[in-house]
Structure formats: C-alpha cells, structure tokens
Design a protein around this motif. Structure first.
Motif, PDB file in Angstrom:
ATOM      1  N   ARG A 191     -15.272 -23.041 -12.211  1.00  0.00           N
ATOM      2  CA  ARG A 191     -16.126 -21.937 -12.670  1.00  0.00           C
ATOM      3  C   ARG A 191     -15.374 -20.773 -13.298  1.00  0.00           C
ATOM      4  O   ARG A 191     -15.991 -19.873 -13.865  1.00  0.00           O
ATOM      5  N   GLY A 192     -14.051 -20.755 -13.178  1.00  0.00           N
ATOM      6  CA  GLY A 192     -13.303 -19.584 -13.618  1.00  0.00           C
ATOM      7  C   GLY A 192     -13.180 -18.605 -12.472  1.00  0.00           C
ATOM      8  O   GLY A 192     -13.479 -18.954 -11.327  1.00  0.00           O
ATOM      9  N   PHE A 193     -12.761 -17.367 -12.752  1.00  0.00           N
ATOM     10  CA  PHE A 193     -12.498 -16.438 -11.643  1.00  0.00           C
ATOM     11  C   PHE A 193     -12.478 -14.994 -12.127  1.00  0.00           C
ATOM     12  O   PHE A 193     -12.288 -14.736 -13.312  1.00  0.00           O
ATOM     13  N   ILE A 194     -12.719 -14.087 -11.179  1.00  0.00           N
ATOM     14  CA  ILE A 194     -12.462 -12.670 -11.411  1.00  0.00           C
ATOM     15  C   ILE A 194     -11.333 -12.288 -10.476  1.00  0.00           C
ATOM     16  O   ILE A 194     -11.458 -12.378  -9.254  1.00  0.00           O
ATOM     17  N   LEU A 195     -10.214 -11.914 -11.053  1.00  0.00           N
ATOM     18  CA  LEU A 195      -9.020 -11.608 -10.281  1.00  0.00           C
ATOM     19  C   LEU A 195      -8.982 -10.104 -10.026  1.00  0.00           C
ATOM     20  O   LEU A 195      -9.107  -9.313 -10.953  1.00  0.00           O
ATOM     21  N   ASP A 196      -8.818  -9.730  -8.755  1.00  0.00           N
ATOM     22  CA  ASP A 196      -8.941  -8.335  -8.352  1.00  0.00           C
ATOM     23  C   ASP A 196      -7.673  -7.945  -7.585  1.00  0.00           C
ATOM     24  O   ASP A 196      -7.331  -8.581  -6.596  1.00  0.00           O
ATOM     25  N   GLY A 197      -6.970  -6.919  -8.057  1.00  0.00           N
ATOM     26  CA  GLY A 197      -5.772  -6.458  -7.351  1.00  0.00           C
ATOM     27  C   GLY A 197      -4.483  -7.078  -7.861  1.00  0.00           C
ATOM     28  O   GLY A 197      -3.410  -6.805  -7.337  1.00  0.00           O
ATOM     29  N   CYS A 198      -4.577  -7.894  -8.870  1.00  0.00           N
ATOM     30  CA  CYS A 198      -3.411  -8.592  -9.424  1.00  0.00           C
ATOM     31  C   CYS A 198      -3.697  -8.896 -10.885  1.00  0.00           C
ATOM     32  O   CYS A 198      -4.840  -9.207 -11.200  1.00  0.00           O
ATOM     33  N   PRO A 199      -2.740  -8.840 -11.795  1.00  0.00           N
ATOM     34  CA  PRO A 199      -1.343  -8.472 -11.587  1.00  0.00           C
ATOM     35  C   PRO A 199      -1.141  -6.965 -11.458  1.00  0.00           C
ATOM     36  O   PRO A 199      -1.933  -6.188 -11.977  1.00  0.00           O
ATOM     37  N   ARG A 200      -0.079  -6.594 -10.768  1.00  0.00           N
ATOM     38  CA  ARG A 200       0.248  -5.178 -10.607  1.00  0.00           C
ATOM     39  C   ARG A 200       1.567  -4.822 -11.264  1.00  0.00           C
ATOM     40  O   ARG A 200       1.973  -3.663 -11.248  1.00  0.00           O
ATOM     41  N   THR A 201       2.283  -5.804 -11.757  1.00  0.00           N
ATOM     42  CA  THR A 201       3.529  -5.546 -12.483  1.00  0.00           C
ATOM     43  C   THR A 201       3.534  -6.450 -13.712  1.00  0.00           C
ATOM     44  O   THR A 201       2.835  -7.467 -13.739  1.00  0.00           O
ATOM     45  N   THR A 202       4.328  -6.089 -14.712  1.00  0.00           N
ATOM     46  CA  THR A 202       4.384  -6.952 -15.897  1.00  0.00           C
ATOM     47  C   THR A 202       4.988  -8.310 -15.534  1.00  0.00           C
ATOM     48  O   THR A 202       4.621  -9.317 -16.118  1.00  0.00           O
ATOM     49  N   HIS A 203       5.876  -8.325 -14.535  1.00  0.00           N
ATOM     50  CA  HIS A 203       6.412  -9.621 -14.114  1.00  0.00           C
ATOM     51  C   HIS A 203       5.305 -10.516 -13.554  1.00  0.00           C
ATOM     52  O   HIS A 203       5.228 -11.697 -13.877  1.00  0.00           O
ATOM     53  N   GLN A 204       4.415  -9.935 -12.730  1.00  0.00           N
ATOM     54  CA  GLN A 204       3.276 -10.709 -12.230  1.00  0.00           C
ATOM     55  C   GLN A 204       2.407 -11.208 -13.386  1.00  0.00           C
ATOM     56  O   GLN A 204       1.901 -12.328 -13.358  1.00  0.00           O
ATOM     57  N   ALA A 205       2.245 -10.363 -14.407  1.00  0.00           N
ATOM     58  CA  ALA A 205       1.422 -10.754 -15.560  1.00  0.00           C
ATOM     59  C   ALA A 205       2.052 -11.937 -16.284  1.00  0.00           C
ATOM     60  O   ALA A 205       1.349 -12.856 -16.725  1.00  0.00           O
ATOM     61  N   GLU A 206       3.384 -11.936 -16.382  1.00  0.00           N
ATOM     62  CA  GLU A 206       4.075 -13.050 -17.042  1.00  0.00           C
ATOM     63  C   GLU A 206       3.910 -14.336 -16.241  1.00  0.00           C
ATOM     64  O   GLU A 206       3.629 -15.396 -16.801  1.00  0.00           O
ATOM     65  N   VAL A 207       4.062 -14.226 -14.909  1.00  0.00           N
ATOM     66  CA  VAL A 207       3.903 -15.408 -14.055  1.00  0.00           C
ATOM     67  C   VAL A 207       2.472 -15.930 -14.160  1.00  0.00           C
ATOM     68  O   VAL A 207       2.237 -17.137 -14.273  1.00  0.00           O
ATOM     69  N   LEU A 208       1.501 -15.009 -14.171  1.00  0.00           N
ATOM     70  CA  LEU A 208       0.099 -15.401 -14.270  1.00  0.00           C
ATOM     71  C   LEU A 208      -0.167 -16.125 -15.595  1.00  0.00           C
ATOM     72  O   LEU A 208      -0.834 -17.163 -15.622  1.00  0.00           O
ATOM     73  N   ALA A 209       0.367 -15.583 -16.688  1.00  0.00           N
ATOM     74  CA  ALA A 209       0.164 -16.208 -17.996  1.00  0.00           C
ATOM     75  C   ALA A 209       0.735 -17.629 -17.997  1.00  0.00           C
ATOM     76  O   ALA A 209       0.116 -18.563 -18.533  1.00  0.00           O
ATOM     77  N   ALA A 210       1.896 -17.804 -17.359  1.00  0.00           N
ATOM     78  CA  ALA A 210       2.517 -19.131 -17.304  1.00  0.00           C
ATOM     79  C   ALA A 210       1.672 -20.087 -16.451  1.00  0.00           C
ATOM     80  O   ALA A 210       1.513 -21.261 -16.786  1.00  0.00           O
TER      81      ALA A 210
END
Ligand SMILES: [Zn+2]
Length: 202
Positions: free
Chosen positions: A63-82
C-alpha cells in the motif's frame, strides 16, 4: 496518524517504534530510552535498520507508507533513497512552525504514561491528571523539559534543517504552514499532496 487514515496507508512512525521497543524492555529498547530521555538522536544505523525492517513488511509493500520522524539527517535520507531504489519518495512535507511556538507546545505537552494519549497544560484531562481514555497517570515526558527541548531544537538546526534543501533539490519537498489547529494543518497537508499529484498527471 490521521493522514494515514485519510489515505489508508500504513503510518510508519520511528517514535512509535522506539516507544514500543522501550516498553518491551529489550536491550535495544533500553538504549533507545536512554537516548530519548536525554534528548539525543539515536545513531543513523540503528534508526535506518529499524525502518528498513518495517518497510519490508507486506502491508507497506502493498500500500505504500507515510513515514513520520525519519529521515532526520541527510545521511538517513541517503540510506532511505538507497532502500527505496529504483522507486523514490513521492513527497516530503516540511511543517513550518516558529521556534517560540514549538517551545511553547512541547513545554506544555502532557502525555498518558499508559496509552500515550496527548494533553497539555491548557487542555488537561477532566479529573486530576488521570487519563480520560484509560485512567492512567498523565505527566510530562522526560524529553519535554525545557533543557531537553532546547537540545532537540539545536540538533534540528544542525542535522535536520539541511534536509529541506536536500529534498528541495530533488523536487520532492512541499512546505506547509503548521500554525493553527490540527484540523487546519491536516487540510493544508492533504491539499499540498493533491496539488503534487495533479501536477504529476499533467
Ligand atoms: Zn491513557
């Protein structure tokens, strides 16, 4: 939470996951509790491992998702994108509230220790700081003291604010005015998501 009801997709909240871990009393939960009580952020590796596990579950995949509270750093954003590749996030929403108001809201917040229901000094439970929902004790969270809040806001400026540019550069950011009652803010968020969808279709 209410946004996920509106779109009928899972609400993936790192705060909820951490509090559940804390309640379970596991090693991971105890470590999470220590960090949260002191107003620190957990390491990116721990957070992203937890998020990766959740995003692999079947309801999210379907269904997909709504992510709440993350990412909080650009490093987290990079990991999430990967993690998501070759797919990408549809949109990130930056809810903008003036610092003084954030301070006031968080300093006045009171929470039921049993069920997590939210109250505030201006909207207390009906009887003697006992939860209207479950009768549990309603009090201030350890990470809502003025010192801990100030530390969170400093961390935010240093680590999280750069994310706004990161997502803006990828054309994945919507800015929403966070002033006013929760209903009004929710309507603004939904409007910005619909705007983005309609533009995508053209
Ligand atoms: Zn309660």
């Amino acid at each position: 939470m209410r946004l996920s009801h509106h779109y009928v997709v899972p609400h993936v909240s790192t705060g909820d996951m951490l509090r559940a871990a804390e309640k379970s009393g596991s090693d991971f939960g105890m470590k999470a509790k220590e960090s949260m009580d002191s107003g620190e952020l957990l390491s990116d590796e721990i957070i992203m491992e937890m998020v990766a596990e959740r995003l692999a579950e079947s309801d999210v995949v379907a269904r997909g998702f709504i992510l709440d509270g993350c990412p909080r750093t650009t490093h987290q954003a990079e990991v999430l994108a990967a993690l998501l590749a070759p797919q990408t996030l549809d949109l990130t929403v930056d809810i903008e509230v003036p610092t003084a108001q954030v301070m006031r809201r968080l300093a006045g917040r009171r929470v039921c220790v049993d069920c997590g229901a939210n109250y505030s000094v201006s909207t207390p439970p009906k009887v003697n700081w006992l939860c209207d929902v479950c009768g549990g004790e309603v009090k201030q969270r350890k990470d809502d003291t003025e010192d801990a809040i100030r530390r969170r806001l400093e961390l935010y400026e240093r680590q999280t604010a750069p994310l706004i540019e990161w997502y803006e550069g990828r054309n994945q950011l919507a800015r929403v005015n966070g002033i006013g009652p929760p209903d009004a803010v929710l309507r603004r968020i939904i409007r910005s998501i619909e705007d983005r969808r309609n533009r995508g279709r053209r």
